[in-house]
Design an enzyme around this catalytic site. Structure first.
Site, short mmCIF file in Angstrom:
data_model
loop_
_atom_site.label_atom_id
_atom_site.label_comp_id
_atom_site.label_asym_id
_atom_site.label_seq_id
_atom_site.Cartn_x
_atom_site.Cartn_y
_atom_site.Cartn_z
N GLU A 1 -13.54 -8.63 -7.82
CA GLU A 1 -13.39 -9.63 -6.75
C GLU A 1 -14.33 -10.80 -7.01
O GLU A 1 -15.51 -10.58 -7.31
CB GLU A 1 -13.68 -9.01 -5.38
CG GLU A 1 -13.59 -9.98 -4.22
CD GLU A 1 -12.25 -10.68 -4.15
OE1 GLU A 1 -12.26 -11.93 -4.07
OE2 GLU A 1 -11.20 -10.00 -4.19
N ASP B 1 -13.63 -12.76 -12.94
CA ASP B 1 -12.19 -12.98 -12.96
C ASP B 1 -11.45 -11.66 -13.21
O ASP B 1 -11.76 -10.93 -14.16
CB ASP B 1 -11.85 -13.99 -14.06
CG ASP B 1 -10.36 -14.22 -14.17
OD1 ASP B 1 -9.80 -14.95 -13.32
OD2 ASP B 1 -9.74 -13.67 -15.10
N GLY B 2 -10.48 -11.37 -12.37
CA GLY B 2 -9.78 -10.09 -12.46
C GLY B 2 -9.02 -9.91 -13.75
O GLY B 2 -8.98 -8.80 -14.31
N ASP C 1 -2.63 -8.25 -7.34
CA ASP C 1 -2.14 -8.95 -6.14
C ASP C 1 -2.99 -10.19 -5.85
O ASP C 1 -3.78 -10.21 -4.92
CB ASP C 1 -2.08 -8.00 -4.93
CG ASP C 1 -3.43 -7.45 -4.54
OD1 ASP C 1 -4.31 -7.35 -5.41
OD2 ASP C 1 -3.62 -7.13 -3.35
N HIS D 1 0.81 -1.21 0.00
CA HIS D 1 0.00 0.00 0.00
C HIS D 1 0.85 1.27 0.00
O HIS D 1 0.40 2.31 -0.49
CB HIS D 1 -0.96 -0.02 1.18
CG HIS D 1 -1.97 -1.13 1.09
ND1 HIS D 1 -2.47 -1.79 2.18
CD2 HIS D 1 -2.54 -1.71 0.00
CE1 HIS D 1 -3.32 -2.73 1.78
NE2 HIS D 1 -3.37 -2.70 0.46
N SER E 1 -6.54 -2.45 -0.45
CA SER E 1 -6.04 -1.62 -1.55
C SER E 1 -7.15 -0.81 -2.23
O SER E 1 -6.89 0.34 -2.63
CB SER E 1 -5.31 -2.49 -2.58
OG SER E 1 -6.09 -3.58 -3.00
N HIS F 1 -7.67 -7.81 -7.88
CA HIS F 1 -8.01 -8.76 -6.81
C HIS F 1 -8.30 -7.93 -5.56
O HIS F 1 -7.47 -7.80 -4.67
CB HIS F 1 -6.88 -9.75 -6.56
CG HIS F 1 -6.54 -10.61 -7.75
ND1 HIS F 1 -5.85 -10.14 -8.84
CD2 HIS F 1 -6.83 -11.91 -8.01
CE1 HIS F 1 -5.70 -11.12 -9.72
NE2 HIS F 1 -6.30 -12.20 -9.25
#
Length: 279
Positions: free
Chosen positions: A118, A143-144, A164, A19, A100, A42
């Site tokens: 997410e 799906d990211g 991430d 972060h 995040s 994510h």
């Protein structure tokens, strides 16, 4: 698998590094008036209650954000990140830690926007609850990497993508490389920030070698370790691999990481800032 829950690890040393780098990149984008996008592949839940059973079970935040959030000798560049945390907490009690998405959203201006993705069936409703009604945020339960592919290039042509994943499965390290390869073809000038955990060093070498083979220039690696590398399972370090980093990021992290190590892992830790591929 979708078994990973970040609520057990929120605010730990890995979150702190992730972060901090995220906030520095966003602050650098704000040096120009033109709008930008912050894309989080994510996202997790948005914010975490450090008093709940998950966080208290591990207590990882105590050796992460708990060590630095009220330090009066923090480098000036940490102010936006630390302010984002203080804005969620009253006085001296550290109860909430921003994921995040929350860090990113806190730092955006009126002209900027965010995209959060997410898949977890428990975390996505929490993410919705956190940002429902926010016109600068769009959220997706999918799906990211697929959402990232569909969203590039952004209309603003400026911005940062934070990647991430939980790295629950071995192929996720290669998945990151593949996602970057596809993304760079669509948006070569974007900044991409990849978080990684050091559980087995060979997996991180797989990422860096894979990115080198893509022929990309300007790849910076930033890492904070709390213990030496080991063949025993367990995260000993974490870091960020940043493609197209802001020009000040290298110098900023060379100042920040020694200070951070002195607070979190003064005797057992290590830190590095080095170019995987220079400009």
């Amino acid at each position: 698998m979708l078994s990973y829950r970040h609520s057990f690890h929120a605010g730990n040393h890995a979150d702190v590094v992730k972060h901090i780098v995220q906030s520095l990149i966003i602050e650098s984008l704000k040096q120009k008036d033109k709008a930008f996008v912050y894309h989080d592949t994510h996202s997790g839940a948005g914010r975490y209650d450090l008093s709940d059973d998950h966080a208290e079970k591990t207590g990882e935040y105590k050796q992460g954000i708990g060590q630095i959030w009220q330090c009066d000798d923090a480098p000036d560049a940490l102010a936006p990140y630390l302010d984002a945390i203080r804005s969620l907490n009253d006085g001296d009690e550290l109860r909430y830690y921003p994921g995040s998405p929350k860090v990113g959203r806190t730092l955006l201006r009126d002209q900027d926007r965010a995209m959060f993705t997410e898949l977890h069936p428990t975390d996505f409703p929490l993410l919705l609850q956190e940002f429902r009604g926010d016109r600068q945020v769009k959220m997706f339960k999918e799906d990211g990497y697929a959402r990232l592919k569909a969203s590039l290039p952004p209309k603003e042509r400026r911005g940062v993508v934070l990647i991430d994943p939980p790295y629950e499965l071995k192929h996720e390290y290669q998945d990151v490389v593949d996602a970057i390869g596809e993304s760079i073809e669509r948006w070569a000038t974007g900044t991409y920030a990849i978080w990684y955990p050091v559980v087995y060093r060979k997996n991180i070498d797989l990422i860096t070698r894979g990115l080198e083979k893509l022929g990309i220039r300007k790849i910076l690696q930033i890492e904070l370790g709390v213990a030496p590398d080991s063949e025993e399972r367990g995260m000993t370090a974490s870091g960020m691999i940043v493609i197209n980093p802001p020009w000040m990021l290298e110098a900023q992290m060379k100042e920040i990481l020694p200070w951070l190590q002195s607070k979190i892992a003064p005797t057992t830790g290590h830190h590095l800032v080095e170019w995987v591929v220079p400009e």
